[in-house]
Write a protein that holds these residues in place. Structure first.
Motif, PDB file in Angstrom:
ATOM      1  N   PHE A  36      24.658  24.429  67.517  1.00  0.00           N
ATOM      2  CA  PHE A  36      25.881  24.945  67.147  1.00  0.00           C
ATOM      3  C   PHE A  36      25.635  26.731  65.736  1.00  0.00           C
ATOM      4  O   PHE A  36      25.001  26.599  65.287  1.00  0.00           O
ATOM      5  CB  PHE A  36      25.490  23.452  65.587  1.00  0.00           C
ATOM      6  CG  PHE A  36      26.355  22.795  66.544  1.00  0.00           C
ATOM      7  CD1 PHE A  36      27.766  22.694  67.065  1.00  0.00           C
ATOM      8  CD2 PHE A  36      25.404  21.196  65.642  1.00  0.00           C
ATOM      9  CE1 PHE A  36      27.538  20.885  68.153  1.00  0.00           C
ATOM     10  CE2 PHE A  36      26.186  20.174  66.465  1.00  0.00           C
ATOM     11  CZ  PHE A  36      26.415  19.959  67.262  1.00  0.00           C
ATOM     12  N   ASN A  37      27.310  27.396  66.020  1.00  0.00           N
ATOM     13  CA  ASN A  37      27.445  28.070  65.648  1.00  0.00           C
ATOM     14  C   ASN A  37      26.363  28.032  63.549  1.00  0.00           C
ATOM     15  O   ASN A  37      27.892  26.830  63.585  1.00  0.00           O
ATOM     16  CB  ASN A  37      28.189  28.752  65.819  1.00  0.00           C
ATOM     17  CG  ASN A  37      28.426  29.828  64.230  1.00  0.00           C
ATOM     18  OD1 ASN A  37      28.645  30.047  64.063  1.00  0.00           O
ATOM     19  ND2 ASN A  37      28.428  30.976  65.517  1.00  0.00           N
ATOM     20  N   PRO A  38      26.699  28.345  63.265  1.00  0.00           N
ATOM     21  CA  PRO A  38      26.266  28.261  61.617  1.00  0.00           C
ATOM     22  C   PRO A  38      27.541  27.556  60.661  1.00  0.00           C
ATOM     23  O   PRO A  38      27.828  27.167  59.063  1.00  0.00           O
ATOM     24  CB  PRO A  38      25.356  29.455  60.729  1.00  0.00           C
ATOM     25  CG  PRO A  38      24.658  29.436  62.181  1.00  0.00           C
ATOM     26  CD  PRO A  38      25.979  29.780  63.128  1.00  0.00           C
ATOM     27  N   TYR A 210      36.374  25.157  43.571  1.00  0.00           N
ATOM     28  CA  TYR A 210      37.055  26.503  43.973  1.00  0.00           C
ATOM     29  C   TYR A 210      35.878  27.237  44.192  1.00  0.00           C
ATOM     30  O   TYR A 210      35.680  27.785  45.960  1.00  0.00           O
ATOM     31  CB  TYR A 210      37.624  27.487  42.555  1.00  0.00           C
ATOM     32  CG  TYR A 210      37.241  28.650  42.539  1.00  0.00           C
ATOM     33  CD1 TYR A 210      38.321  29.288  43.476  1.00  0.00           C
ATOM     34  CD2 TYR A 210      36.273  29.523  42.609  1.00  0.00           C
ATOM     35  CE1 TYR A 210      38.497  30.367  43.621  1.00  0.00           C
ATOM     36  CE2 TYR A 210      36.237  31.115  42.573  1.00  0.00           C
ATOM     37  CZ  TYR A 210      38.155  31.504  43.814  1.00  0.00           C
ATOM     38  OH  TYR A 210      38.285  32.845  43.658  1.00  0.00           O
ATOM     39  N   LEU A 211      34.227  26.687  44.295  1.00  0.00           N
ATOM     40  CA  LEU A 211      33.174  27.798  45.206  1.00  0.00           C
ATOM     41  C   LEU A 211      33.520  27.485  46.863  1.00  0.00           C
ATOM     42  O   LEU A 211      33.179  27.991  47.676  1.00  0.00           O
ATOM     43  CB  LEU A 211      32.049  27.528  44.308  1.00  0.00           C
ATOM     44  CG  LEU A 211      30.980  28.602  45.004  1.00  0.00           C
ATOM     45  CD1 LEU A 211      30.656  29.392  45.659  1.00  0.00           C
ATOM     46  CD2 LEU A 211      29.573  27.664  44.249  1.00  0.00           C
ATOM     47  N   PHE A 212      33.436  25.693  46.942  1.00  0.00           N
ATOM     48  CA  PHE A 212      33.905  25.144  47.646  1.00  0.00           C
ATOM     49  C   PHE A 212      34.890  25.170  48.917  1.00  0.00           C
ATOM     50  O   PHE A 212      34.300  25.756  50.240  1.00  0.00           O
ATOM     51  CB  PHE A 212      33.561  23.535  47.602  1.00  0.00           C
ATOM     52  CG  PHE A 212      33.349  22.585  48.788  1.00  0.00           C
ATOM     53  CD1 PHE A 212      32.594  22.412  49.429  1.00  0.00           C
ATOM     54  CD2 PHE A 212      34.881  22.247  49.101  1.00  0.00           C
ATOM     55  CE1 PHE A 212      32.372  21.722  50.625  1.00  0.00           C
ATOM     56  CE2 PHE A 212      34.875  21.652  50.203  1.00  0.00           C
ATOM     57  CZ  PHE A 212      33.918  21.827  51.049  1.00  0.00           C
ATOM     58  N   ALA A 213      36.025  25.375  48.435  1.00  0.00           N
ATOM     59  CA  ALA A 213      36.905  26.193  48.464  1.00  0.00           C
ATOM     60  C   ALA A 213      37.234  27.373  49.341  1.00  0.00           C
ATOM     61  O   ALA A 213      37.186  27.340  50.227  1.00  0.00           O
ATOM     62  CB  ALA A 213      38.486  25.856  47.201  1.00  0.00           C
ATOM     63  N   LYS A 214      36.704  28.245  48.313  1.00  0.00           N
ATOM     64  CA  LYS A 214      36.656  30.207  48.441  1.00  0.00           C
ATOM     65  C   LYS A 214      35.701  30.336  49.801  1.00  0.00           C
ATOM     66  O   LYS A 214      35.886  30.400  50.857  1.00  0.00           O
ATOM     67  CB  LYS A 214      36.685  30.338  47.605  1.00  0.00           C
ATOM     68  CG  LYS A 214      36.186  31.852  47.827  1.00  0.00           C
ATOM     69  CD  LYS A 214      35.876  33.049  45.622  1.00  0.00           C
ATOM     70  CE  LYS A 214      35.880  34.403  46.981  1.00  0.00           C
ATOM     71  NZ  LYS A 214      35.020  34.914  47.679  1.00  0.00           N
ATOM     72  N   THR A 215      34.758  29.312  50.390  1.00  0.00           N
ATOM     73  CA  THR A 215      33.348  29.800  50.958  1.00  0.00           C
ATOM     74  C   THR A 215      33.579  28.959  52.133  1.00  0.00           C
ATOM     75  O   THR A 215      33.382  29.419  52.867  1.00  0.00           O
ATOM     76  CB  THR A 215      31.811  29.159  50.116  1.00  0.00           C
ATOM     77  OG1 THR A 215      32.494  28.302  50.122  1.00  0.00           O
ATOM     78  CG2 THR A 215      31.257  30.005  49.305  1.00  0.00           C
ATOM     79  N   LYS A 216      34.272  27.856  52.361  1.00  0.00           N
ATOM     80  CA  LYS A 216      34.742  27.310  53.530  1.00  0.00           C
ATOM     81  C   LYS A 216      35.937  28.123  53.926  1.00  0.00           C
ATOM     82  O   LYS A 216      35.689  28.515  54.868  1.00  0.00           O
ATOM     83  CB  LYS A 216      35.669  25.595  52.851  1.00  0.00           C
ATOM     84  CG  LYS A 216      35.951  24.986  53.671  1.00  0.00           C
ATOM     85  CD  LYS A 216      36.179  23.692  53.493  1.00  0.00           C
ATOM     86  CE  LYS A 216      38.125  23.782  53.163  1.00  0.00           C
ATOM     87  NZ  LYS A 216      39.034  24.149  53.506  1.00  0.00           N
ATOM     88  N   PHE A 219      34.643  30.896  55.761  1.00  0.00           N
ATOM     89  CA  PHE A 219      33.451  30.144  56.230  1.00  0.00           C
ATOM     90  C   PHE A 219      32.373  30.920  56.017  1.00  0.00           C
ATOM     91  O   PHE A 219      31.337  31.199  56.903  1.00  0.00           O
ATOM     92  CB  PHE A 219      33.850  31.289  58.258  1.00  0.00           C
ATOM     93  CG  PHE A 219      35.497  30.620  58.481  1.00  0.00           C
ATOM     94  CD1 PHE A 219      35.772  30.094  59.443  1.00  0.00           C
ATOM     95  CD2 PHE A 219      36.021  31.954  58.714  1.00  0.00           C
ATOM     96  CE1 PHE A 219      37.324  29.658  59.550  1.00  0.00           C
ATOM     97  CE2 PHE A 219      37.565  31.811  58.752  1.00  0.00           C
ATOM     98  CZ  PHE A 219      37.639  30.514  59.334  1.00  0.00           C
ATOM     99  N   GLN A 220      31.870  31.131  55.199  1.00  0.00           N
ATOM    100  CA  GLN A 220      30.698  30.769  54.210  1.00  0.00           C
ATOM    101  C   GLN A 220      30.060  29.333  54.205  1.00  0.00           C
ATOM    102  O   GLN A 220      29.885  28.460  53.184  1.00  0.00           O
ATOM    103  CB  GLN A 220      30.237  32.114  53.336  1.00  0.00           C
ATOM    104  CG  GLN A 220      31.375  32.606  53.514  1.00  0.00           C
ATOM    105  CD  GLN A 220      30.564  33.496  51.566  1.00  0.00           C
ATOM    106  OE1 GLN A 220      31.184  32.361  50.887  1.00  0.00           O
ATOM    107  NE2 GLN A 220      30.988  34.956  51.747  1.00  0.00           N
ATOM    108  N   THR A 221      29.524  28.852  55.146  1.00  0.00           N
ATOM    109  CA  THR A 221      29.525  27.053  55.848  1.00  0.00           C
ATOM    110  C   THR A 221      28.814  26.696  55.023  1.00  0.00           C
ATOM    111  O   THR A 221      28.549  25.536  54.387  1.00  0.00           O
ATOM    112  CB  THR A 221      29.033  26.803  57.065  1.00  0.00           C
ATOM    113  OG1 THR A 221      29.855  26.995  57.919  1.00  0.00           O
ATOM    114  CG2 THR A 221      29.693  25.523  56.707  1.00  0.00           C
ATOM    115  N   GLU A 222      26.843  27.551  54.763  1.00  0.00           N
ATOM    116  CA  GLU A 222      25.726  27.689  53.941  1.00  0.00           C
ATOM    117  C   GLU A 222      26.017  27.253  52.187  1.00  0.00           C
ATOM    118  O   GLU A 222      25.774  25.924  51.776  1.00  0.00           O
ATOM    119  CB  GLU A 222      24.897  27.898  54.091  1.00  0.00           C
ATOM    120  CG  GLU A 222      24.032  28.653  56.017  1.00  0.00           C
ATOM    121  CD  GLU A 222      25.154  29.718  56.586  1.00  0.00           C
ATOM    122  OE1 GLU A 222      26.240  30.281  55.795  1.00  0.00           O
ATOM    123  OE2 GLU A 222      24.483  29.930  57.844  1.00  0.00           O
TER     124      GLU A 222
END
Length: 254
Positions: A36-38, A210-216, A219-222
């Protein structure tokens, strides 16, 4: 000596959390086997690597979410207990508050957030209000049942001795309700973290949500998975610590 001293702790961790360890290993192997792509699905080691590489990002947002959740939890417990005391004092208040609290708590929190945000603004005050709404209902329900369940015959004895209604509340009903309030605190502690994170996620202000929403969205999935993992650990820790408080209260008041 150092190895033998560490070994019992390591064995205890494996014995207590082998299910989680097995899940993480299966997750790692599944992602590797499917290549899978990260962006689609990171490995647990990649998530751990992001946690180690950017501790300042997580700590800053954890502090915001924890502060709002803790303050909202205290306010929710105070509001819920205060309403329960009002219902205990007055049958009229009980008939009014019981259906209203049930109705209010039955509305999905996702539906409440836009309304409260319109009233209070798209900032931390709305997140705090959501935490209060989520946490007040357990304290109201458990406090109400505890206030009405004193030791058998104790309330009659207080009446015979000429105690006032306030004396019965302070010296009998509230102490009898303390174990129930401890249970409410245990249930609400973990929910306060999740409620704050959901409100932060939907409003896009600050904190772990907010961190989860922004990184999602970036595409900063990690980092998105890292925010979720941190929130899970904090919620579980809050639940366990509240469990210790509950046992102490039970030992004191039963």
């Amino acid at each position: 000596m150092e190895t033998t001293a560490r070994r019992p702790l390591l064995l205890r961790l494996v014995e207590d959390y082998w299910g989680i360890i097995l899940l993480l290993v299966a997750w790692e192997l599944w992602v590797i086997a499917n290549s899978f792509n990260p962006i689609v699905m990171p490995t647990p080691t990649a998530v751990l690597g992001d946690l180690v590489s950017h501790p300042d990002v997580y700590l800053r947002n954890v502090g915001i979410t924890l502060a709002v959740a803790a303050f909202g939890l205290v306010m929710g417990m105070v509001v819920g207990t205060g309403l329960a005391v009002a219902a205990w004092f007055s049958p009229v208040a009980a008939g009014l508050l019981n259906p209203l609290t049930v109705l209010f708590s039955s509305v999905p929190v996702v539906a409440l957030i836009p309304v409260i945000a319109r009233l209070l603004g798209y900032d931390t005050s709305t997140v705090l209000a959501i935490v209060v709404i989520i946490t007040f209902f357990p304290s109201f329900v458990f406090a109400s049942s505890g206030l009405r369940a004193p030791p058998p015959g104790a309330e009659d004895l207080f009446r015979v001795l000429g105690a006032s209604r306030l004396d019965v509340l302070l010296r009998l009903a509230l102490p009898a309700a303390m174990p129930n309030l401890a249970i409410a605190f245990k249930l609400a502690a973990a929910h306060a973290i999740l409620a704050a994170m959901v409100a932060e996620f939907l409003m896009g202000t600050s904190g772990l949500g907010y961190l989860f929403a922004k990184t999602k969205s970036d595409f900063q999935t990690e980092q998105a998975f890292g925010a979720s993992a941190v929130a899970t650990v904090i919620s579980a820790t809050a639940f366990l610590l509240a469990g210790l408080v509950e046992r102490r209260v039970r030992d004191r008041y039963t």
